[in-house]
Design a protein around this motif. Structure first.
Motif, mmCIF file in Angstrom:
data_model
loop_
_atom_site.group_PDB
_atom_site.id
_atom_site.type_symbol
_atom_site.label_atom_id
_atom_site.label_comp_id
_atom_site.label_asym_id
_atom_site.label_seq_id
_atom_site.Cartn_x
_atom_site.Cartn_y
_atom_site.Cartn_z
ATOM 1 N N GLU A 141 1.019 -1.188 -0.070
ATOM 2 C CA GLU A 141 -0.162 -0.049 0.111
ATOM 3 C C GLU A 141 1.054 1.318 0.062
ATOM 4 N N MET A 142 2.023 1.386 0.740
ATOM 5 C CA MET A 142 2.817 2.546 0.749
ATOM 6 C C MET A 142 4.151 2.059 1.392
ATOM 7 N N ASP A 143 4.979 2.751 1.186
ATOM 8 C CA ASP A 143 6.655 2.818 1.509
ATOM 9 C C ASP A 143 6.843 3.252 3.150
ATOM 10 N N PHE A 144 6.595 1.978 4.001
ATOM 11 C CA PHE A 144 6.983 2.749 5.421
ATOM 12 C C PHE A 144 8.381 2.489 5.681
ATOM 13 N N ALA A 145 8.706 3.348 6.721
ATOM 14 C CA ALA A 145 10.160 3.475 7.194
ATOM 15 C C ALA A 145 10.446 1.899 7.887
ATOM 16 N N GLU A 146 9.579 1.459 8.553
ATOM 17 C CA GLU A 146 9.731 0.243 9.370
ATOM 18 C C GLU A 146 8.307 -0.541 9.501
ATOM 19 N N ILE A 147 8.283 -1.838 9.428
ATOM 20 C CA ILE A 147 7.031 -2.590 9.874
ATOM 21 C C ILE A 147 7.355 -3.373 11.189
ATOM 22 N N LEU A 148 6.597 -3.300 12.266
ATOM 23 C CA LEU A 148 6.848 -4.171 13.416
ATOM 24 C C LEU A 148 5.320 -4.538 13.810
ATOM 25 N N PRO A 149 5.658 -6.171 14.055
ATOM 26 C CA PRO A 149 4.680 -6.653 14.621
ATOM 27 C C PRO A 149 4.653 -6.578 16.194
ATOM 28 N N VAL A 150 3.551 -6.306 16.993
ATOM 29 C CA VAL A 150 3.572 -6.015 18.391
ATOM 30 C C VAL A 150 2.534 -6.546 18.987
ATOM 31 N N SER A 151 2.514 -7.129 20.302
ATOM 32 C CA SER A 151 1.141 -7.129 21.079
ATOM 33 C C SER A 151 1.349 -6.119 22.302
ATOM 34 N N ALA A 152 0.544 -4.911 22.144
ATOM 35 C CA ALA A 152 0.440 -4.162 23.350
ATOM 36 C C ALA A 152 0.219 -4.571 24.771
ATOM 37 N N LEU A 153 -0.763 -5.588 24.692
ATOM 38 C CA LEU A 153 -1.439 -6.210 25.786
ATOM 39 C C LEU A 153 -0.311 -7.137 26.445
ATOM 40 N N LYS A 154 0.391 -7.877 25.727
ATOM 41 C CA LYS A 154 1.575 -8.896 26.183
ATOM 42 C C LYS A 154 2.714 -8.282 26.376
ATOM 43 N N GLY A 155 2.992 -7.278 25.671
ATOM 44 C CA GLY A 155 4.287 -6.718 25.756
ATOM 45 C C GLY A 155 5.242 -7.273 24.755
ATOM 46 N N THR A 156 4.804 -7.967 23.630
ATOM 47 C CA THR A 156 5.676 -8.759 22.838
ATOM 48 C C THR A 156 6.304 -7.322 21.804
ATOM 49 N N ASN A 157 7.433 -7.463 21.574
ATOM 50 C CA ASN A 157 8.315 -6.585 20.584
ATOM 51 C C ASN A 157 8.031 -5.277 20.988
ATOM 52 N N THR A 158 7.667 -4.856 22.106
ATOM 53 C CA THR A 158 7.776 -3.387 22.587
ATOM 54 C C THR A 158 8.907 -2.687 22.820
ATOM 55 N N ASP A 159 9.792 -3.527 23.338
ATOM 56 C CA ASP A 159 11.278 -2.857 23.401
ATOM 57 C C ASP A 159 11.744 -2.480 22.031
ATOM 58 N N ASP A 160 11.492 -3.559 21.103
ATOM 59 C CA ASP A 160 12.092 -3.194 19.796
ATOM 60 C C ASP A 160 11.639 -1.930 19.347
ATOM 61 N N LEU A 161 10.259 -1.658 19.412
ATOM 62 C CA LEU A 161 9.544 -0.549 19.079
ATOM 63 C C LEU A 161 10.294 0.603 19.619
ATOM 64 N N THR A 162 10.559 0.618 20.947
ATOM 65 C CA THR A 162 11.258 1.741 21.564
ATOM 66 C C THR A 162 12.311 2.126 20.818
ATOM 67 N N ASP A 163 13.098 0.977 20.530
ATOM 68 C CA ASP A 163 14.437 1.257 19.915
ATOM 69 C C ASP A 163 14.392 1.780 18.420
ATOM 70 N N THR A 164 13.402 1.487 17.578
ATOM 71 C CA THR A 164 13.117 2.047 16.537
ATOM 72 C C THR A 164 12.818 3.245 16.578
ATOM 73 N N ILE A 165 11.998 3.753 17.331
ATOM 74 C CA ILE A 165 11.563 5.122 17.591
ATOM 75 C C ILE A 165 12.784 6.044 17.710
ATOM 76 N N PHE A 166 13.461 5.561 18.692
ATOM 77 C CA PHE A 166 14.839 6.446 18.753
ATOM 78 C C PHE A 166 15.647 6.599 17.900
ATOM 79 N N LYS A 167 15.511 5.661 16.775
ATOM 80 C CA LYS A 167 16.523 5.736 15.580
ATOM 81 C C LYS A 167 15.910 6.711 14.802
ATOM 82 N N TYR A 168 14.669 7.155 14.666
ATOM 83 C CA TYR A 168 14.282 8.156 13.897
ATOM 84 C C TYR A 168 13.939 9.500 14.581
ATOM 85 N N LEU A 169 14.439 9.680 15.692
ATOM 86 C CA LEU A 169 14.206 11.001 16.410
ATOM 87 C C LEU A 169 15.683 11.632 16.311
#
Length: 297
Positions: A141-169
């Motif tokens: 559909e479009m060109d995303f900077a990154e695609i990350l699968p997560v589970s907010a409820l279980k905390g799956t991959n949420t640390d990876d998401l935080t790392d990725t956000i810092f990458k773009y700040l």
């Protein structure tokens, strides 16, 4: 500067888990959550700080087809936020079907000059081997900077998401001191916690038409307790009856659940008094909306 600091917006359709994810990322409950659409009505700002720097999260109302002035206000808040941030987190549910709501958001994001991270939430509800199909569907559909699968409820991959956000700040000084978690005044958090408990306790027909105003919030001189008085606003007399319940049982249930959460926030005992008031068609009255805390400024 060796620290990074910037703003990250969470956008998406109603009920995709934006508030749950933000609470998970900052490690504290600030945004209210429920399984009812349009739970978040205002833009909520929270702050995550560690040795790398600071992420200021902006949780936005779900983007949907507005049916009244309150709906228009919520969509405006969400869409205007895109211009104010350094990175956009677009939350979607795990699916290979892209509906009209998602298409509308994609059109908005294609005009956005900021990096967009596609966050596929609720991956705990699907088989792992299915996730690649969902990624592939959205990648077309479009060109995303990154695609990350997560589970907010279980905390799956949420640390990876935080790392990725810092990458773009960007590198730069922090906007808030390191102890700040939100810029929300406690009075507003209190009103929202009461509304959350009402959303969770009440049937589907009532919640969209309620608002909460805190009329009084005072700490006793001896510091032993907070006295809080609040109104639950609804649009119909029949709704007032449902909120109060037989012999006041429902209002008591909402009050006791809300008091428990408010006491956790204030770390003190709370004496909470609730009243129910009818304000017909308030969701189509700009004056009443402003009085109830829905103002774009």
């Amino acid at each position: 500067m060796d620290t990074k600091s910037g703003f990250a917006a969470l956008i998406g359709r109603p009920n995709v888990g934006k508030s749950t994810l933000m609470n998970r990322l900052i490690g504290q409950k600030i945004a209210i959550t429920s399984n009812k659409p349009q739970t978040t009505r205002n833009r909520i700002q929270t702050v995550y700080t560690d040795e790398r720097g600071q992420i200021v999260f902006l949780d936005t109302p779900g983007i949907h087809k507005a049916k009244n002035k309150l709906g228009e206000y919520m969509v405006n808040i969400a869409e205007k936020t895109l211009a104010d941030v350094d990175v956009v987190l677009w939350l979607v549910e795990p699916s290979t079907f892209i509906g009209a709501g998602e298409k509308h958001i994609i059109a908005q994001l294609k005009n956005c000059k900021k990096p967009v991270l596609l966050v596929i939430n609720k991956v705990d509800t699907v088989a792992k081997e299915e996730i690649l199909k969902f990624i592939d569907t959205y990648r077309k559909e479009m060109d995303f900077a990154e695609i990350l699968p997560v589970s907010a409820l279980k905390g799956t991959n949420t640390d990876d998401l935080t790392d990725t956000i810092f990458k773009y700040l960007p590198f730069g000084p922090m906007y808030y001191d390191e102890d700040t978690v939100t810029d929300q005044p406690m009075r507003q958090i209190t009103a929202e916690l009461i509304r959350e408990k009402a959303l969770r306790c009440l049937s589907d027909e009532v919640p969209h038409g309620i608002a909460v105003t805190v009329e009084q919030m005072k700490e006793r001189p001896d510091g032993s307790m907070w006295d809080i008085e609040a109104n639950i606003i609804c649009e119909r007399d029949s709704h007032k009856g449902i909120i109060i319940g037989k012999g006041g049982a429902m209002l008591k249930k909402i009050g006791s659940a809300a008091r428990f959460e408010i006491e956790k926030q204030l770390e003190q005992k709370v004496n909470l008094k609730l009243w129910v008031k009818v304000r017909r068609e308030w969701r189509d009255s700009e004056l009443m909306m402003k009085n109830f805390g829905y103002r774009e400024d």
